[in-house]
Design a protein around this motif. Structure first.
Motif, short mmCIF file in Angstrom:
data_model
loop_
_atom_site.label_atom_id
_atom_site.label_comp_id
_atom_site.label_asym_id
_atom_site.label_seq_id
_atom_site.Cartn_x
_atom_site.Cartn_y
_atom_site.Cartn_z
N LEU A 16 0.83 -1.21 0.00
CA LEU A 16 0.00 0.00 0.00
C LEU A 16 0.86 1.26 0.00
O LEU A 16 0.60 2.20 -0.75
CB LEU A 16 -0.94 0.00 1.22
CG LEU A 16 -1.98 -1.11 1.24
CD1 LEU A 16 -2.94 -0.91 2.40
CD2 LEU A 16 -2.77 -1.15 -0.05
N THR A 71 2.39 1.73 -3.29
CA THR A 71 1.42 2.18 -4.29
C THR A 71 1.36 3.71 -4.31
O THR A 71 1.26 4.32 -5.37
CB THR A 71 0.03 1.60 -3.99
OG1 THR A 71 0.15 0.19 -3.95
CG2 THR A 71 -0.97 1.99 -5.03
N HIS A 72 1.42 4.30 -3.12
CA HIS A 72 1.39 5.76 -3.06
C HIS A 72 2.64 6.36 -3.70
O HIS A 72 2.58 7.43 -4.29
CB HIS A 72 1.32 6.23 -1.60
CG HIS A 72 -0.06 6.15 -1.04
ND1 HIS A 72 -1.03 7.07 -1.36
CD2 HIS A 72 -0.65 5.27 -0.22
CE1 HIS A 72 -2.15 6.75 -0.74
NE2 HIS A 72 -1.96 5.65 -0.04
N ILE A 106 -11.34 0.95 -15.27
CA ILE A 106 -11.08 1.58 -13.97
C ILE A 106 -9.59 1.82 -13.89
O ILE A 106 -8.80 0.88 -13.81
CB ILE A 106 -11.51 0.65 -12.80
CG1 ILE A 106 -13.01 0.46 -12.81
CG2 ILE A 106 -11.04 1.22 -11.46
CD1 ILE A 106 -13.49 -0.52 -11.76
N PRO A 107 -9.15 3.09 -13.98
CA PRO A 107 -7.71 3.33 -13.88
C PRO A 107 -7.24 3.13 -12.44
O PRO A 107 -7.86 3.62 -11.50
CB PRO A 107 -7.56 4.80 -14.31
CG PRO A 107 -8.92 5.40 -14.15
CD PRO A 107 -9.93 4.30 -14.16
N LEU A 108 -6.16 2.39 -12.28
CA LEU A 108 -5.61 2.18 -10.94
C LEU A 108 -4.54 3.23 -10.68
O LEU A 108 -3.99 3.79 -11.63
CB LEU A 108 -5.03 0.76 -10.85
CG LEU A 108 -6.04 -0.37 -11.01
CD1 LEU A 108 -5.34 -1.72 -11.00
CD2 LEU A 108 -7.07 -0.34 -9.89
N PRO A 109 -4.25 3.54 -9.42
CA PRO A 109 -3.31 4.62 -9.13
C PRO A 109 -1.91 4.30 -9.65
O PRO A 109 -1.42 3.19 -9.47
CB PRO A 109 -3.31 4.68 -7.60
CG PRO A 109 -3.84 3.38 -7.15
CD PRO A 109 -4.76 2.90 -8.21
#
Lengths: 503, 159
Positions: B87, B90-91, B139-142
């Motif tokens: 997580l 991901t940021h 759905i675009p993911l980050p």
């Protein structure tokens, strides 16, 4: 009666549409795989895969999820028999006789009996479902907000009375689910509520999927990792066409107990909280009681495999009955299905039958097809499913975590929800270690907004008089039953104490 | 744990009490009433659990087993830690590169699988996720700062 047959035929035709049929086959296969993996059951599969179903129209999506539910009930038996570990809690009773059979080299016999019994259980319960659903829905049309609220109180009371878990902890779980559902904008006044630290992510509320994926994806995986430590031993299964034919002859041995188990399973399944696990245990107990040779149970009796499998399959269909007709889910899996239907703009409940008959009958039709498809896939590919069980946890676990993370992100597309999901997963795992039941919380977060709305509407109508819930006959009956259920464990304890004092 | 739950309930009650928890004349219950009484209930049952723990009624309070053994802390800790890492990463580097690192760690260093399998899954799973979410579900993911690296693929997808 004739109208039901006509509607059913149209529903089956609807389910045979190419998209829907593909979804059934896909769902059953995935369900079988998910069910077969130790620790993962229908609820995990449905929670983790729900975000992906936004690809297809709502009818196909719910058919897919229902097929997973179905397949997982069959699949649970596979690991119960070959590993001696229940594939899902619903298949616990299958271990009792399935394991001894596998140990004596008759795993194929047990697996086939499980598949056939599941098919019988599924068929009987689907027929019962078709007969009971329309009248129940018609009756439920009379319900107003007080009845709806009373019904939900009753649903939660069954968790307290029949759940068998620690009572204060069960109540805590229900309440925290309801509070989590209250976060966000107030449904009536539009005021923001419980916005912690003014984080804007809380404004849109907590999606039930975030909680469900957190608890049943991440939390459950951590739990499984801890309990199995990742190592398992698989029993060899030899399968051939001839052994299949030979084993099919066993049916005569267990057809009676299986039928009984199915009927019991169905009715136990319709009760919220009870669900498939107690249904299969009850079916097992009954099969043992009525057997001519009760001593052979637990040592490898085929009826001991057949009865619980029929029971849990019947219960899974049974738990769909209150979900579709009353909008009250009968199990955690149906709670997630219900949440999914709300996302698709279909409000489950009595109106569904009159407003979306094609959807309802398509779903019912798909249950018939799914039942048939699953038993065929199951019998044909038993060796493949057994192979899946040897998949190491270090591959399975990261794959599931990844599905959880992207699945948690997809519905609202904020990282806020993914963090929350992670948090729920960890907290869910820690609470579960202390025997806090988690299923009531998932049910509560789905029902929360509906419960609050019906309560406030009722109170608005009565100008704050709580007596509205006992003045109307149907809600009075529900409230009375709820009270009886809640006090049942207390009374039983009291009686036990008196008996032990007297004796 | 019950103590924590009780504290949490009090916090929720205070939070709910910021809104009107009473009856508004002509409008029905205030919007804070429902969560307020629910959290009050939570407090009550948590106290009950504490009492039962104190009296030794629940099996947990009598068990002498460690809450978490060393082994399970290791197994669970690695999993939880790696998701935490996923997580956070991901940021910073976007989900696809975070997935690569996550899989590399889990498959190679936790699972001790062969390099071939590790690399195949390391590339295969993110590609599958990309096809499923970005392409099929739209759905675009980050992706954080790695976003420009995906422009050529977008050109292919939407041209």
């Amino acid at each position: 009666m004739e109208s039901i047959v006509a509607l059913l035929v149209s529903g089956i035709l609807e389910a045979m549409q190419p998209t829907n049929f593909i979804m059934i086959v896909l769902g059953c296969t995935i369900g079988l795989l998910v069910g077969a993996m130790p620790g993962l059951g229908s609820v995990n599969g449905v929670a983790i895969l729900l975000p992906i179903t936004f690809l297809v129209p709502p009818t196909a999506a719910i058919i897919f999820l229902a097929a997973i539910y179905y397949g997982a009930m069959y699949g649970g038996a596979i690991s119960s028999i070959t590993l001696g570990i229940p594939g899902a809690s619903t298949a616990v009773a299958t271990v009792f006789d399935g394991r001894p059979l596998a140990q004596s080299g008759k795993a194929d016999r047990a697996l086939i009996a499980a598949a056939i019994a599941s098919f019988i259980g599924g068929t009987i319960s689907v027929i019962l479902f078709t007969l009971f659903a329309p009248p129940l829905a018609a009756f439920a049309l009379k319900f107003g907000p007080p009845e709806e609220f009373a019904l939900m109180v009753l649903a939660f009371a069954t968790f307290i009375g029949l759940g068998g878990d620690d009572i204060p902890k069960t109540i805590f779980s229900i309440l925290i689910g309801l509070v989590l559902a209250a976060i966000g904008l107030d449904i009536i006044s539009g005021q923001p509520r419980l916005i912690f630290g003014d984080i804007s992510g809380f404004l849109h509320g907590i999606n039930f999927l975030v909680l469900a994926i957190g608890i049943y994806g991440i939390g459950e995986m951590l739990w499984t990792l801890e309990t199995t430590k990742g190592d398992v031993t698989v029993h060899k299964v030899r399968m051939s066409a001839r052994s299949l034919m030979n084993n099919l002859r066993d049916i005569r041995q267990y057809i009676g107990t299986t039928t009984l188990g199915s009927v019991i399973g169905y009715f136990v399944g319709t009760l919220p909280a009870a669900g498939a696990t107690p249904a299969s245990l009850m079916a097992y107990g009954l099969a043992k009681t009525f057997s001519r040779d009760p001593d052979s149970f637990g040592k490898g009796n085929v009826s001991g495999v057949a009865a619980p499998e029929a029971g849990n399959n019947a219960a899974s269909t049974g738990s769909m009955l209150p979900m579709i007709t009353l909008g009250i889910p009968g199990s955690p899996t149906t709670a997630i299905l219900l949440g999914g239907m709300i996302i698709w703009g279909l409000r489950p409940g009595p109106l569904l039958f009159s407003e979306h008959p094609d959807f309802v009958w398509g779903l019912i039709g798909s249950l018939y097809i799914a039942n048939l498809v699953t038993v065929l896939i199951n019998l044909a590919f038993i060796p493949v499913f057994v192979k899946v069980l040897t998949l190491p946890f270090t591959i399975l676990a990261p794959t599931i975590y990844i599905l959880c993370v992207v699945g948690g992100y997809a519905p609202t597309q904020t990282m806020h929800d993914v963090w929350l999901m992670f948090l729920f997963g960890i907290v869910g795992y820690l609470l579960r270690k202390l025997n806090y039941p988690v299923a009531p919380a998932v049910l509560a977060i789905v029902l929360g907004p509906l419960a609050e709305r019906s309560l406030r509407q009722s109170l608005l109508a009565s100008q704050g008089e709580m007596s509205i819930f006992v003045e109307r006959p149907i809600s009075a009956v529900c409230m009375f039953l709820a009270l009886a259920l809640v006090s049942y464990p207390v009374i039983r304890k009291f009686l036990n104490k008196r008996r032990s004092n007297g004796g | 744990m019950a103590v924590l739950c009780a504290l949490c309930s009090i916090g929720l009650m205070v939070k709910s009490a910021e809104l009107n928890i009473g009856w508004i004349e002509g409008k029905g219950p205030g919007s804070g009433a429902w969560p307020f009484w629910l959290s009050a209930g939570m407090l009550l049952v948590s106290c009950l659990t504490m009492y039962r723990w104190f009296r030794g009624i629940t099996p947990e309070s009598r068990s002498t087993e460690l809450y978490i053994t060393r082994d399970s802390l290791l197994v669970v800790g690695i999993s939880a830690g790696s998701i935490l890492f996923l997580l956070v990463a991901t940021h910073i580097v976007g989900i696809y590169f975070a997935l690569l690192l996550f899989l590399l760690f889990y498959l190679r260093f936790v699972g001790h699988h062969s390099w071939l399998l590790t690399v195949v899954l390391m590339v295969g799973i993110p590609v599958f996720i990309f096809c499923l979410f970005e392409w099929a579900l739209k759905i675009p993911l980050p992706k954080s700062f790695t976003e420009p690296m995906f422009y050529p693929i977008y050109d292919l997808m939407y041209s």
